[in-house]
Design a protein around this motif. Sequence first.
Motif, PDB file in Angstrom:
ATOM      1  N   GLY B  76       0.828  -1.201   0.000  1.00  0.00           N
ATOM      2  CA  GLY B  76       0.000   0.000   0.000  1.00  0.00           C
ATOM      3  C   GLY B  76       0.862   1.251   0.000  1.00  0.00           C
ATOM      4  N   ARG B  78       3.973   1.366  -1.093  1.00  0.00           N
ATOM      5  CA  ARG B  78       4.683   1.349  -2.364  1.00  0.00           C
ATOM      6  C   ARG B  78       3.832   1.965  -3.480  1.00  0.00           C
ATOM      7  NH1 ARG B  78       9.517   1.810  -3.925  1.00  0.00           N
ATOM      8  NH2 ARG B  78      10.504  -0.072  -3.129  1.00  0.00           N
ATOM      9  N   ASN B  79       2.515   1.773  -3.317  1.00  0.00           N
ATOM     10  CA  ASN B  79       1.581   2.315  -4.297  1.00  0.00           C
ATOM     11  C   ASN B  79       1.665   3.829  -4.396  1.00  0.00           C
ATOM     12  OD1 ASN B  79       0.040   0.768  -5.950  1.00  0.00           O
ATOM     13  ND2 ASN B  79      -1.357   0.128  -4.344  1.00  0.00           N
ATOM     14  N   GLY B  82       5.347   4.301  -6.233  1.00  0.00           N
ATOM     15  CA  GLY B  82       5.615   3.507  -7.431  1.00  0.00           C
ATOM     16  C   GLY B  82       6.886   2.692  -7.290  1.00  0.00           C
ATOM     17  N   MET B  85       7.342  -3.885  -6.657  1.00  0.00           N
ATOM     18  CA  MET B  85       6.641  -4.378  -5.482  1.00  0.00           C
ATOM     19  C   MET B  85       7.195  -5.744  -5.127  1.00  0.00           C
ATOM     20  SD  MET B  85       2.668  -3.567  -5.700  1.00  0.00           S
ATOM     21  CE  MET B  85       1.982  -2.096  -5.024  1.00  0.00           C
TER      22      MET B  85
END
Lengths: 107, 151
Positions: B76, B78-79, B82, B85
């Motif tokens: 989450g 990392r979202n 960007g 992952m």
Amino acid sequence: MLTSNLEIIPGQRIVRHLGLVQGSTVRAKHVGKDLLAGVKNIFGGELRAYTELLQESREEALKRMIEQAEAVGANAVINIRFSTSSITMGAAELFAYGTAVVVEERG
Amino acid sequence: MFDLYLFLILLALGFAIGTWAEKRHYRSIRRREAEYADVLLIASKLPTPDLQIEESHLVGGNTVISVDYFKRFVAGLRNLVGGRMTTYESLVDRARREAILRLKQEARQLGADMVFNIKLETASISQSANNGVGSIEVYAYGTAVRTRRGR
């Protein structure tokens, strides 16, 4: 019934094509199992209940496809493909399709 | 305040148990990969004509694997920025290898020594709307053959 996801059945000769046969099934998850899966979602790891559910459904779809192939008088199904699509939250459709053929032993 | 504690506890549990379970799974995967190394998987569509094939059968293996709470949280974050992952990379890697191992197991049970035209299918199974991707299913299938050479 011979089944294969190749375009041939090894060692056999295709005598006649009988067209596309298909089988599908839509399955929903079990509420109790869904709760367990919720717990598993915290710790991670394999969701065994779902693995079994999906495998059973896939076998069911394959069985229906084979029944259809038998009905048209085939003795083999070639080029089998599987596909999965989620219909709504918590339900999935499993679909199997292939070409029904008549084969005979290569002399 | 209670919510924050619950969140931290879940995060810690997810990290501890999730990491332990993943390490154990990878050990088991590596062990079985060595065990089934003699079942050859070939992605080409047709077997070569020089092979003497006695019997063929459709085989498959599937698995559903879920990420843990900690990894989902990290993903989450990392979202927002960007990039790679890594937490989800290990999830799909484990699922694919496990599905392939189950396919090999089925092939071995049928006495096959080669599997042709391997297809891998990945589907995400959403748990609830707020979680997004929770678990994925991988299904591997192919045509197992028993060759005369292998006997």
